[in-house]
Write a protein that holds these residues in place. Sequence first.
Motif, short mmCIF file in Angstrom:
data_model
loop_
_atom_site.label_atom_id
_atom_site.label_comp_id
_atom_site.label_asym_id
_atom_site.label_seq_id
_atom_site.Cartn_x
_atom_site.Cartn_y
_atom_site.Cartn_z
N ARG A 38 0.74 -1.32 -0.14
CA ARG A 38 0.01 0.20 0.11
C ARG A 38 0.81 1.18 0.03
N ASP A 39 1.86 1.20 0.78
CA ASP A 39 2.90 2.29 0.89
C ASP A 39 3.85 2.40 -0.31
N GLY A 40 3.94 1.60 -0.97
CA GLY A 40 4.89 1.44 -2.19
C GLY A 40 6.13 1.16 -1.93
N GLU A 41 6.26 0.22 -0.87
CA GLU A 41 7.64 0.04 -0.46
C GLU A 41 7.96 -1.32 -0.87
N ARG A 42 6.93 -2.19 -1.32
CA ARG A 42 7.30 -3.27 -1.89
C ARG A 42 6.81 -3.42 -3.34
N ALA A 43 7.62 -3.07 -4.21
CA ALA A 43 7.33 -2.94 -5.60
C ALA A 43 8.57 -3.17 -6.47
N GLY A 44 8.16 -3.39 -7.68
CA GLY A 44 9.30 -3.82 -8.90
C GLY A 44 9.06 -5.34 -8.94
N THR A 45 8.73 -6.16 -8.15
CA THR A 45 8.97 -7.55 -8.39
C THR A 45 7.68 -7.95 -9.12
N GLN A 46 7.83 -9.16 -9.78
CA GLN A 46 6.78 -9.71 -10.52
C GLN A 46 5.47 -9.94 -9.74
N ALA A 91 -3.70 -0.58 -2.09
CA ALA A 91 -3.79 1.01 -1.96
C ALA A 91 -5.46 1.20 -1.58
N LYS A 92 -6.26 0.24 -1.92
CA LYS A 92 -7.80 0.37 -1.35
C LYS A 92 -8.23 -0.18 -0.30
N LEU A 93 -7.23 -1.04 0.60
CA LEU A 93 -7.51 -1.42 1.88
C LEU A 93 -7.36 -0.44 3.02
N THR A 94 -8.13 -0.51 3.98
CA THR A 94 -7.98 0.45 5.46
C THR A 94 -7.16 -0.46 6.26
N ASP A 95 -6.71 0.29 7.29
CA ASP A 95 -5.86 -0.54 8.25
C ASP A 95 -6.89 -1.52 9.12
#
Length: 202
Positions: free
Chosen positions: A166-174, A184-188
């Motif tokens: 959600r925070d874009g910290e885990r990106a780039g992998t398949q 991005a659409k999930l609440t806490d």
Amino acid sequence: MKKLIAGVVLGVGLTAMAHGAGDPEAGEANAAVCASCHGEAGAKPIMGTYPKLTGLGEKYLYRQLVAVKTGERQIVEMTGILDNLSDDDLQDLAAYYNEQDMTVQQADPDLVDAGQALYRGGNMASGVPACSGCHSPQGKGNEPAGYPRLGGQNAEYIQKQLQAYRDGERAGTQNASIMMDVAAKLTDSEIEAVSSYLSGLN
């Protein structure tokens, strides 16, 4: 036409071999270093924020090991651990951990209903798809697609990863873009509920 079909069948077969040809026995020989964090056979991590490695799917495990080794997926605790392992070693590790049994935990009873509703039906109002569509109704994942098993995984780990997506910290992998869009659409509260539900799903 027959040659085209034969070519497609051969290509699919070779792809399957590339991600299913690991040697579990050889993988076990290299797994000792992993046990210090992930526990014996990868089943009991020393911290809830570390993942269980058992039965996640050989294809998924192999992709993640490669991503960690190349730096595509950065995990501080794993820095340098895979540097001396070959591609065959990574495939063997993936095969070994995939053969181990996942131990299922107890979900928080107060969160089961909300977690189950989100996992099985998504949230139509916010556009969240059902998690079960990719990870199967029992949370066993989808090996051909490389989608991991989630049922039985540590709730804290799932929660941490959903927040990272959600925070874009885990990106780039398949497949990261798929999960980033969902998270991005999930609440806490939704993340907490579905993570807890998954820890007890089998």
